[in-house]
Design a protein around this motif. Structure first.
Motif, PDB file in Angstrom:
ATOM      1  N   ILE A 155     -21.665 -15.700  37.901  1.00 22.13           N
ATOM      2  CA  ILE A 155     -20.591 -15.029  37.167  1.00 22.13           C
ATOM      3  C   ILE A 155     -19.823 -14.174  38.164  1.00 22.13           C
ATOM      4  N   VAL A 156     -18.498 -14.311  38.129  1.00 23.70           N
ATOM      5  CA  VAL A 156     -17.641 -13.485  38.978  1.00 23.70           C
ATOM      6  C   VAL A 156     -16.584 -12.860  38.093  1.00 23.70           C
ATOM      7  N   ARG A 157     -16.385 -11.542  38.275  1.00 21.19           N
ATOM      8  CA  ARG A 157     -15.351 -10.796  37.548  1.00 21.19           C
ATOM      9  C   ARG A 157     -14.512 -10.043  38.571  1.00 21.19           C
ATOM     10  N   LEU A 158     -13.195 -10.193  38.480  1.00 15.05           N
ATOM     11  CA  LEU A 158     -12.277  -9.529  39.408  1.00 15.05           C
ATOM     12  C   LEU A 158     -11.055  -9.017  38.655  1.00 15.05           C
ATOM     13  N   THR A 159     -10.413  -8.007  39.219  1.00 12.09           N
ATOM     14  CA  THR A 159      -9.213  -7.410  38.637  1.00 12.09           C
ATOM     15  C   THR A 159      -8.226  -7.105  39.746  1.00 12.09           C
ATOM     16  N   ILE A 160      -6.935  -7.260  39.436  1.00 14.12           N
ATOM     17  CA  ILE A 160      -5.874  -6.894  40.376  1.00 14.12           C
ATOM     18  C   ILE A 160      -4.684  -6.384  39.560  1.00 14.12           C
ATOM     19  N   THR A 161      -3.945  -5.456  40.128  1.00 10.30           N
ATOM     20  CA  THR A 161      -2.724  -4.983  39.482  1.00 10.30           C
ATOM     21  C   THR A 161      -1.539  -5.542  40.250  1.00 10.30           C
ATOM     22  N   VAL A 162      -0.606  -6.102  39.507  1.00 12.78           N
ATOM     23  CA  VAL A 162       0.558  -6.768  40.085  1.00 12.78           C
ATOM     24  C   VAL A 162       1.799  -5.940  39.755  1.00 12.78           C
ATOM     25  N   THR A 218      -9.832 -11.531  35.687  1.00 16.04           N
ATOM     26  CA  THR A 218     -10.371 -12.874  35.619  1.00 16.04           C
ATOM     27  C   THR A 218     -11.881 -12.791  35.645  1.00 16.04           C
ATOM     28  N   GLU A 219     -12.506 -13.624  34.843  1.00 13.69           N
ATOM     29  CA  GLU A 219     -13.958 -13.759  34.897  1.00 13.69           C
ATOM     30  C   GLU A 219     -14.281 -15.226  34.699  1.00 13.69           C
ATOM     31  N   GLU A 220     -15.240 -15.678  35.485  1.00 13.14           N
ATOM     32  CA  GLU A 220     -15.601 -17.094  35.431  1.00 13.14           C
ATOM     33  C   GLU A 220     -17.106 -17.223  35.530  1.00 13.14           C
ATOM     34  N   SER A 221     -17.644 -18.157  34.753  1.00 13.51           N
ATOM     35  CA  SER A 221     -19.071 -18.461  34.824  1.00 13.51           C
ATOM     36  C   SER A 221     -19.249 -19.917  35.222  1.00 13.51           C
ATOM     37  N   TRP A 222     -20.301 -20.155  36.002  1.00 16.86           N
ATOM     38  CA  TRP A 222     -20.701 -21.504  36.372  1.00 16.86           C
ATOM     39  C   TRP A 222     -22.162 -21.685  36.006  1.00 16.86           C
ATOM     40  N   SER A 223     -22.460 -22.809  35.367  1.00 12.92           N
ATOM     41  CA  SER A 223     -23.844 -23.142  35.058  1.00 12.92           C
ATOM     42  C   SER A 223     -24.073 -24.623  35.322  1.00 12.92           C
TER      43      SER A 223
END
Length: 157
Positions: free
Chosen positions: A13-20, A112-117
Motif C-alpha cells: 500500500i502506498v499513499r502520497l499527497t502533493i499540492t498543485v 493518491t493511494e494504491e494497493s497491490w495484492s
C-alpha cells in the motif's frame, strides 16, 4: 453509490499527497484525459480508452507502463473530486484511488493511494512497494509540473 477504497489488507500500500499551484478543474482535466498521459508522463508508453469516455463506473482503459500492459476499470467517479480504478495485471490486483481537494488560492491537493495484492506481490512486497512508491512520486511530480506550466501559460495570455 458506495465509496470505493483500496484493499487495506494488501501486502503493498502506498499513499502520497502533493499540492498543485493550479485550479482543481485544470488538474482534474489533465489527470482524467487518459489518452494524453503519455504526452506528460514518460513512464506511460500508451493509453487508450476502451469502453468510451470516463463517465462513471464500468468505463475502462488500457495502458502500458514499464513494459506492462494493464486494463483498468473505473469503480467510482465523482467528477472533479475523485476517481477509483483497478484491475489485474500479471498476477497483481491493483486498486488506485485519486482525490482532488481545493486547497485555497487556486491550488488543489491531490491524494493518491494504491494497493497491490496477489502471489507476485506476496513474494517480494518490499521491492514492489518501493517500485510503486517511486512510480507514483514521479506521476505526481509530472502532474504538478504539467498543470502548473499550463496554468502559468494560460495566465500569461
Amino acid at each position: 453509490m458506495s465509496i470505493q477504497t483500496i484493499d487495506t489488507t494488501a501486502p503493498v500500500i502506498v499513499r502520497l499527497t502533493i499540492t498543485v499551484d493550479a485550479p482543481a478543474a485544470l488538474v482534474w482535466a489533465l489527470h482524467t484525459d487518459v489518452e494524453a498521459w503519455p504526452r506528460w508522463n514518460p513512464d506511460i508508453e500508451q493509453a487508450r480508452l476502451t469502453g468510451g469516455p470516463l463517465t462513471g463506473p464500468g468505463a475502462s482503459f488500457g495502458w502500458r507502463t514499464h513494459g506492462l500492459d494493464i486494463t483498468s476499470t473505473v469503480r467510482e467517479l465523482v467528477p472533479g473530486r475523485r476517481i477509483v480504478w483497478g484491475g489485474p495485471a500479471n498476477g497483481v490486483e491493483g486498486v488506485h484511488v485519486w482525490s482532488f481537494e481545493p486547497a485555497g488560492d487556486g491550488r488543489v491537493t491531490v491524494r493518491t493511494e494504491e494497493s497491490w495484492s496477489g502471489p507476485a506481490v506476496e513474494a517480494m512486497p518490499e521491492a514492489l512497494e518501493q517500485a510503486l512508491r517511486e512510480s507514483l512520486e514521479r506521476w505526481l511530480d509530472r502532474l504538478k509540473a504539467t498543470a502548473e506550466s499550463a496554468h502559468l501559460a494560460a495566465a500569461a495570455r
